[in-house]
Design a protein around this motif. Structure first.
Motif, PDB file in Angstrom:
ATOM      1  N   GLN B 114       0.828  -1.201   0.000  1.00  0.00           N
ATOM      2  CA  GLN B 114       0.000   0.000   0.000  1.00  0.00           C
ATOM      3  C   GLN B 114       0.870   1.261   0.000  1.00  0.00           C
ATOM      4  O   GLN B 114       1.853   1.322   0.729  1.00  0.00           O
ATOM      5  CB  GLN B 114      -0.877   0.035   1.264  1.00  0.00           C
ATOM      6  CG  GLN B 114      -1.906  -1.073   1.339  1.00  0.00           C
ATOM      7  CD  GLN B 114      -3.072  -0.802   0.401  1.00  0.00           C
ATOM      8  OE1 GLN B 114      -3.498   0.338   0.253  1.00  0.00           O
ATOM      9  NE2 GLN B 114      -3.571  -1.858  -0.236  1.00  0.00           N
ATOM     10  N   LYS B 115       0.458   2.271  -0.770  1.00  0.00           N
ATOM     11  CA  LYS B 115       1.163   3.549  -0.759  1.00  0.00           C
ATOM     12  C   LYS B 115       0.534   4.530   0.232  1.00  0.00           C
ATOM     13  O   LYS B 115       0.992   5.657   0.369  1.00  0.00           O
ATOM     14  CB  LYS B 115       1.103   4.197  -2.152  1.00  0.00           C
ATOM     15  CG  LYS B 115       2.186   3.697  -3.105  1.00  0.00           C
ATOM     16  CD  LYS B 115       1.964   4.202  -4.501  1.00  0.00           C
ATOM     17  CE  LYS B 115       2.145   5.716  -4.624  1.00  0.00           C
ATOM     18  NZ  LYS B 115       2.066   6.163  -6.043  1.00  0.00           N
ATOM     19  N   THR B 116      -0.553   4.116   0.853  1.00  0.00           N
ATOM     20  CA  THR B 116      -1.255   5.038   1.760  1.00  0.00           C
ATOM     21  C   THR B 116      -1.528   4.364   3.097  1.00  0.00           C
ATOM     22  O   THR B 116      -1.448   3.144   3.208  1.00  0.00           O
ATOM     23  CB  THR B 116      -2.621   5.464   1.177  1.00  0.00           C
ATOM     24  OG1 THR B 116      -3.395   4.279   0.963  1.00  0.00           O
ATOM     25  CG2 THR B 116      -2.464   6.232  -0.111  1.00  0.00           C
ATOM     26  N   TYR B 117      -1.867   5.171   4.080  1.00  0.00           N
ATOM     27  CA  TYR B 117      -2.310   4.640   5.372  1.00  0.00           C
ATOM     28  C   TYR B 117      -3.445   5.507   5.889  1.00  0.00           C
ATOM     29  O   TYR B 117      -3.884   6.435   5.194  1.00  0.00           O
ATOM     30  CB  TYR B 117      -1.148   4.558   6.356  1.00  0.00           C
ATOM     31  CG  TYR B 117      -0.641   5.862   6.907  1.00  0.00           C
ATOM     32  CD1 TYR B 117      -0.683   6.119   8.275  1.00  0.00           C
ATOM     33  CD2 TYR B 117      -0.096   6.850   6.080  1.00  0.00           C
ATOM     34  CE1 TYR B 117      -0.199   7.307   8.797  1.00  0.00           C
ATOM     35  CE2 TYR B 117       0.395   8.039   6.603  1.00  0.00           C
ATOM     36  CZ  TYR B 117       0.336   8.261   7.952  1.00  0.00           C
ATOM     37  OH  TYR B 117       0.817   9.435   8.477  1.00  0.00           O
ATOM     38  N   ARG B 118      -3.984   5.182   7.062  1.00  0.00           N
ATOM     39  CA  ARG B 118      -5.131   5.938   7.575  1.00  0.00           C
ATOM     40  C   ARG B 118      -4.898   6.306   9.027  1.00  0.00           C
ATOM     41  O   ARG B 118      -4.068   5.719   9.719  1.00  0.00           O
ATOM     42  CB  ARG B 118      -6.405   5.082   7.498  1.00  0.00           C
ATOM     43  CG  ARG B 118      -6.834   4.763   6.097  1.00  0.00           C
ATOM     44  CD  ARG B 118      -8.110   3.950   6.100  1.00  0.00           C
ATOM     45  NE  ARG B 118      -7.962   2.692   6.821  1.00  0.00           N
ATOM     46  CZ  ARG B 118      -8.943   1.793   6.931  1.00  0.00           C
ATOM     47  NH1 ARG B 118     -10.126   2.028   6.393  1.00  0.00           N
ATOM     48  NH2 ARG B 118      -8.752   0.666   7.597  1.00  0.00           N
TER      49      ARG B 118
END
Lengths: 537, 290
Positions: B114-118
Motif C-alpha cells: 500500500q502507498k497510503t495509510y489511515r
C-alpha cells in the motif's frame, strides 16, 4: 622589566606579570599547553569552523527575516498557554521553596550535629542540584506523561535544590547567640528555629525564592519543548512546521511577560532586604510586616490556589506514573553497563560543548563587560550595552541552539555556539558589575601621570578585575556543563539526544546509566571548578 | 595571574586554528548524509540505519553517514542548509520542506503493497460514543501537534463535522501513538487518535487492548512517508539515489534492512501532487504554507 628573555616569550609579555620563579613559569607553561591542547582538540573534534558559520549566515538570515515579521494571528491560542506557563512557575517555585525552608535546617551544620544525618541530607540536596531543570522535565514527562504536571514537578525539584542550598548556607551564617539563649531556657529545637533563627534568615530566604522564581519563569517557557506543558508546546509546534513568524510572536509575548515579572520581583526583593532583620523576634514572620502580614499570607495562598486553577493535572495517570517511576529506579539500580563506551563518547561531547562554549563566552564577554561598566564606558554606551545583554539573556540556550543548527547544521558545534552566546549575556553582566565595583585610584593616578587610555586599561584596570572575571567564567562552566547535557534534546550534540531517545522508548536501564553518568560528570565539574575558584579569589 | 592570560590566549589560538577548518561549498557530492526522524524505538535507530547507509554507500560509491534528528525541524532545516542530503520525511514534514523549497520527494514508502495509510479514532468498547458528532465536549488524546495521522487529519475530520478541534473538545497531546491509546485504556480520555493500527504496539504490553477498544472512524487515505532529497542536489544524483533505493528494496538483504528501520516493504515512484491532499488538509487546519 628590561629582561631580555621577556622578548622571546612573544605574546605573553603583552600583560604585566609579577616577577615569578622558574617553577611557576614551568607550571604555567604546562597549564598553557594543556588548556590550549584541550581547546584545539575539542574544536577539531566537534568540527568547529568559522567558515561553516560564515557560510551559514544566509540560512540564519532567512530565519531572522521571519523572526522580524512576527505573526500574531494566533494570539488567542497563545495566551492560555502563557497563563499556564506562569501558573507552572508559581506552583513549582512555591512548593519547592516551602519544602526547602524546612529542609535547609536539616542540612545546616549548626542545627544538625550528627555526621551521618548531615551527610545524607546534604548529599540528597547536592544530588538534586546536579540534574538540570530540563532533564527533570524530560524524566517526569516519561513518568507522568505530557503536560503541566510534569513541568510543575520539574520546577519543584529544581527550586528545592537551589533554595535549600542557599538557605542552609544562610542558616549556617546566622547569629546563634539568641538561639543558644532560647535553647538554654528550655525551648524545643523547632521553637528555637522559628523564633531565633527564622526572623534573621527570612528576608534572605524570600529573596532567594523570588530569585528562583525569576529563573523558573524563564525555564517554564521552554519546558514545552520536551513536552512538559506551557507556552513551549505551541512554540514547538510552530518551530516544527518551520513557522518562524509564529514562533517569534510567541517569543515576543514571552519576552514581555518575563520582563514584567522580573521587574515586579526585583522591586519586591528590594523591599524585603531593606533594613536589618531582627536577631530574635516574638513574631517569626516579622519581615512580612513590610507587606502587611495578613495580606502577605493571603497573597501566597491565593497565588498557590490560582496556580492550580484549571490546570489539568491528569491525576489518573498518577498510578501509572508511580509504576513508571519504579521502573526508572530499577533501571538506575540495574544500569545497562554495556552502554558505557557509547555513554562516555556522548558525555565527552557534552564536556567539549561546555568547555568551548565557556571559552567563547569568556572571551566575547570581555569587550561587552567593559562597555557595560559606567565607570569606564560613556553613559549611553553602558546603558545600551546593558539593554542588549538582557535581550541576549532572554533567549534560552535551546532556542539559540535551534537558530545555530540552521546555520551550521545539527550537532555539537551548534550546541557550542548556543551555550557560548547565551553565556555572553550573563557573563558580560557580571564582568560589568565587577568593573563598576573596582577601585579607580590606580587608574586615575596613571592617567594623571600621563598614561594613555590603553596604558591605563592594561596596567591599572585589567589586572585588578582579572581574577574576579576568571572566577565568574569558571563558575559559568559549572552552569554550562548542565546546559551541555540538555542542548541535545533539540539535536545540538552531547548526551541529551541519547537520553531523550531512551526515555521516549522506555529503555529504563539505559536511562539509569545515562543519569548516573550525568550526575557523576556534573559533580566532578562542580568540585573541580570550586577548587580552582577558591585558589583564584 | 599569568595563568589567566595563558587561558585566554589558549582560547584565541584555538579559535584561530578552528577558523582554518571548514569545507568549501560546491555542487560536488563527495559524501551523503541521510536524515532520520525518530519514531518508535528511536534509541536503536542509529544502529538500525547503519546497514542502510552501508548499502547506499556501496551502490553510490561515496561515503554515506546517518543523522538521527530529535525532531522534524532539525532534519528539514538541515536539508535546507545542505547539511543533510536525503531525508525520511513524514507527509506533513515533506510538505513543509517542499513549500520552503528545501526538499523534493523521490519515493513513497510502501507497506504491505500500500502507498497510503489511515488515521483512526479509537474509543472503549462500551463507550456511548457512536459517531464523530458525539465527541463534542469530550476528552480526546491526540498524538502531537505536527503528527499527520495523530492530529492534523483527525482534527480536520472533526472540523468538517462542525466541531472545532481546539474549542469544542478537550484535547491533550499524549506524545506518541501508543501513549494516546494508553491514555484511553487508563480512562484519562473518552477517545484517542492514532495511525491504523497503533493498538498493535500497545498489545505487546497489554494483549487485551483489542477486546477493550473499538474503532469509531477512519480518516481518508494519507500518502505514506517519503524519501526526499534536498532540492539543491544535482538532478543526476537525485536519479542515482532513487535508483539505489529501488535496487535495495529489490534484494533480500536490502528488504530486511528497510523493514527493520520503518517497516517499509518497498518504494514506489512519488510525485509532489500526491501530497496535495495533505496540503488541503493542512490548510483546513490553518497551517500556513507558502
Amino acid at each position: 622589566m628590561a629582561d631580555p628573555a621577556r622578548r622571546f616569550r612573544g605574546t605573553l609579555s603583552a600583560f604585566p606579570f609579577p616577577p615569578e620563579e622558574g617553577t611557576a613559569r614551568l607550571r604555567n607553561a604546562a597549564l598553557f599547553v594543556v588548556l590550549f591542547g584541550l581547546a584545539a582538540y575539542a574544536a577539531a573534534d566537534t568540527q568547529v569552523s568559522v567558515s561553516a558559520l560564515v557560510q551559514g549566515f544566509p540560512y540564519m538570515g532567512r530565519l531572522f527575516v521571519a523572526f522580524f515579521s512576527p505573526d500574531f494571528a494566533d494570539i488567542a491560542r497563545y495566551v492560555p498557554a502563557l497563563v499556564e506557563t506562569i501558573q507552572m512557575a508559581v506552583a513549582g517555585t512555591l512548593i519547592g521553596s516551602l519544602l526547602a525552608l524546612g529542609y535547609a535546617f536539616l542540612a545546616a551544620r549548626n542545627f544538625v550535629s550528627r555526621r551521618g544525618t548531615l551527610w545524607a541530607t546534604r548529599g540528597f540536596m547536592n544530588l538534586v542540584r546536579t540534574i538540570p531543570d530540563l532533564l527533570f522535565a524530560a524524566l517526569f514527562v516519561a513518568v507522568f506523561g505530557i503536560g503541566a504536571l510534569s513541568g510543575i514537578l520539574a520546577l519543584v525539584f529544581f527550586s528545592f535544590g537551589i533554595v535549600a542550598k542557599l538557605t542552609s548556607e544562610t542558616i549556617e551564617a546566622a547569629d546563634m547567640g539568641p538561639a543558644e539563649a532560647l535553647y538554654a531556657a528550655g525551648a524545643t529545637p523547632t521553637v528555637t528555629a522559628a523564633y531565633a533563627v527564622l526572623p534573621q534568615i527570612l528576608p534572605q530566604y524570600l529573596s532567594y525564592v523570588l530569585y528562583v522564581f525569576e529563573i523558573n519563569i524563564r525555564v517554564s517557557t521552554v519546558l514545552g519543548l520536551v513536552g512538559a506543558g506551557g507556552i513551549g508546546v505551541p512554540l514547538k509546534a510552530a518551530l516544527n512546521l518551520l513557522q518562524y513568524d509564529r514562533a517569534s510572536a510567541i517569543l515576543l509575548l514571552v519576552f514581555v511577560a518575563v520582563l514584567l515579572i522580573e521587574w515586579t520581583s526585583q522591586y519586591l526583593r528590594r523591599r524585603l532586604t531593606e533594613g536589618e532583620p531582627p536577631a530574635v523576634s516574638s513574631r517569626p514572620l516579622e519581615v512580612l510586616r513590610r507587606f502587611r502580614t495578613p495580606l502577605a499570607f493571603l497573597g501566597v495562598a491565593a497565588a498557590l490556589a490560582w496556580s492550580f486553577w484549571g490546570i489539568d493535572l491528569n491525576t489518573k495517570g498518577f498510578s501509572v506514573g508511580l509504576h513508571m517511576a519504579g521502573r526508572i529506579f530499577s533501571g538506575i539500580f540495574h544500569p545497562e553497563w554495556s552502554y558505557v563506551p557509547e555513554l562516555l563518547v556522548a558525555l565527552w561531547e557534552s564536556v567539549e560543548i561546555a568547555y568551548l562554549g565557556t571559552l567563547l563566552a569568556a572571551v566575547l564577554a570581555l569587550p561587552f563587560g567593559f562597555w557595560a561598566a559606567r565607570n569606564v564606558a560613556p553613559a549611553p554606551l553602558a546603558a545600551g550595552t546593558k539593554v542588549f545583554l538582557s535581550a541576549v539573556r532572554t533567549f534560552p540556550e535551546l532556542m539559540l541552539a535551534i537558530v545555530f543548527m540552521v546555520g551550521v547544521g545539527p550537532g555539537a558545534y551548534a550546541g557550542i555556539l548556543a551555550v557560548g552566546v547565551h553565556s555572553v549575556g550573563m557573563l558580560a553582566k557580571l564582568y560589568g558589575e565587577a568593573v563598576e565595583a573596582m577601585d579607580m585610584g590606580p587608574a586615575e593616578a596613571l592617567r594623571a601621570a600621563g598614561a594613555d587610555g590603553l596604558g591605563v586599561f592594561r596596567w591599572a584596570i585589567f589586572p585588578q578585575v582579572l581574577p574576579e572575571l576568571l572566577s565568574y567564567a569558571i563558575y559559568r562552566f559549572e552552569i554550562n556543563m548542565r546546559a551541555a547535557t540538555v542542548v541535545g534534546v533539540v539535536g545540538a550534540g552531547g548526551i541529551g539526544a541519547p537520553l531523550l531517545f531512551a526515555l521516549q522508548s522506555h529503555v529504563w536501564p539505559r536511562v539509569g546509566i545515562i543519569l548516573l553518568g550525568i550526575v557523576v560528570l556534573v559533580s566532578l565539574t562542580d568540585a573541580l571548578s570550586g577548587a580552582i575558584r577558591r585558589r583564584l579569589v | 595571574m599569568k595563568r589567566v592570560v595563558v587561558f585566554l590566549l589558549a582560547a584565541f589560538v584555538a579559535l584561530g586554528l578552528a577558523a582554518c577548518g571548514g569545507q568549501g561549498s560546491s555542487n560536488k557530492v563527495d559524501k551523503l548524509v541521510v536524515g532520520f526522524v525518530p519514531s518508535q524505538e528511536a534509541e536503536n535507530l542509529q544502529a538500525k540505519a547503519k546497514p542502510l547507509a552501508d548499502l547506499l554507500s556501496q551502490k553510490l560509491g561515496v561515503p554515506v553517514e546517518v543523522f538521527v534528528g530529535t525532531d522534524y525541524n532539525g532534519v528539514i532545516e538541515a536539508m535546507g542548509a545542505k547539511k543533510v542530503d536525503i531525508g525520511f520525511l513524514n507527509p506533513v514534514g515533506y510538505v513543509v520542506a517542499k513549500d520552503k523549497g528545501y526538499a523534493d520527494v523521490i519515493l513513497i514508502a510502501e507497506r504491505k503493497g500500500q502507498k497510503t495509510y489511515r488515521s483512526q479514532f479509537v474509543v472503549l468498547k462500551d463507550s456511548p460514543i457512536q459517531k464523530l458528532e458525539d465527541l463534542k465536549g469530550k476528552k480526546i488524546a491526540w498524538v502531537d501537534p505536527n503528527s499527520t495521522s495523530g492530529y492534523i487529519y483527525p482534527a480536520a475530520m472533526l472540523k468538517e463535522k462542525g466541531i472545532d478541534p481546539e474549542k469544542d473538545v478537550q484535547g491533550t497531546f499524549a506524545g506518541g501513538h501508543d501513549k494516546a491509546i494508553m491514555a484511553l485504556l487508563r480512562g484519562d480520555v473518552d477517545a484517542a487518535v492514532s495511525f491504523d493500527d497503533a493498538r498493535s504496539i500497545v498489545a505487546k504490553s497489554d494483549p487485551s487492548v483489542m477486546e477493550k477498544t473499538r474503532i469509531l472512524a477512519y480518516s481518508p487515505d494519507i500518502p505514506n512517508d517519503t524519501i526526499s532529497v534536498r532540492s539543491s542536489l544535482p538532478q543526476e544524483w537525485k536519479d542515482k539515489i532513487k535508483q539505489a533505493f529501488l535496487d535495495i528494496a529489490k534484494d533480500e538483504q536490502g528488504k530486511k534492512v528497510i523493514k527493520e528501520i520503518y517497516s517499509h516493504d518497498g518504494y514506489a515512484e512519488g510525485k509532489d501532487s500526491d501530497f496535495d491532499v495533505v496540503r488541503s488538509t493542512m490548510k483546513l487546519m490553518d497551517i500556513k504554507l507558502k
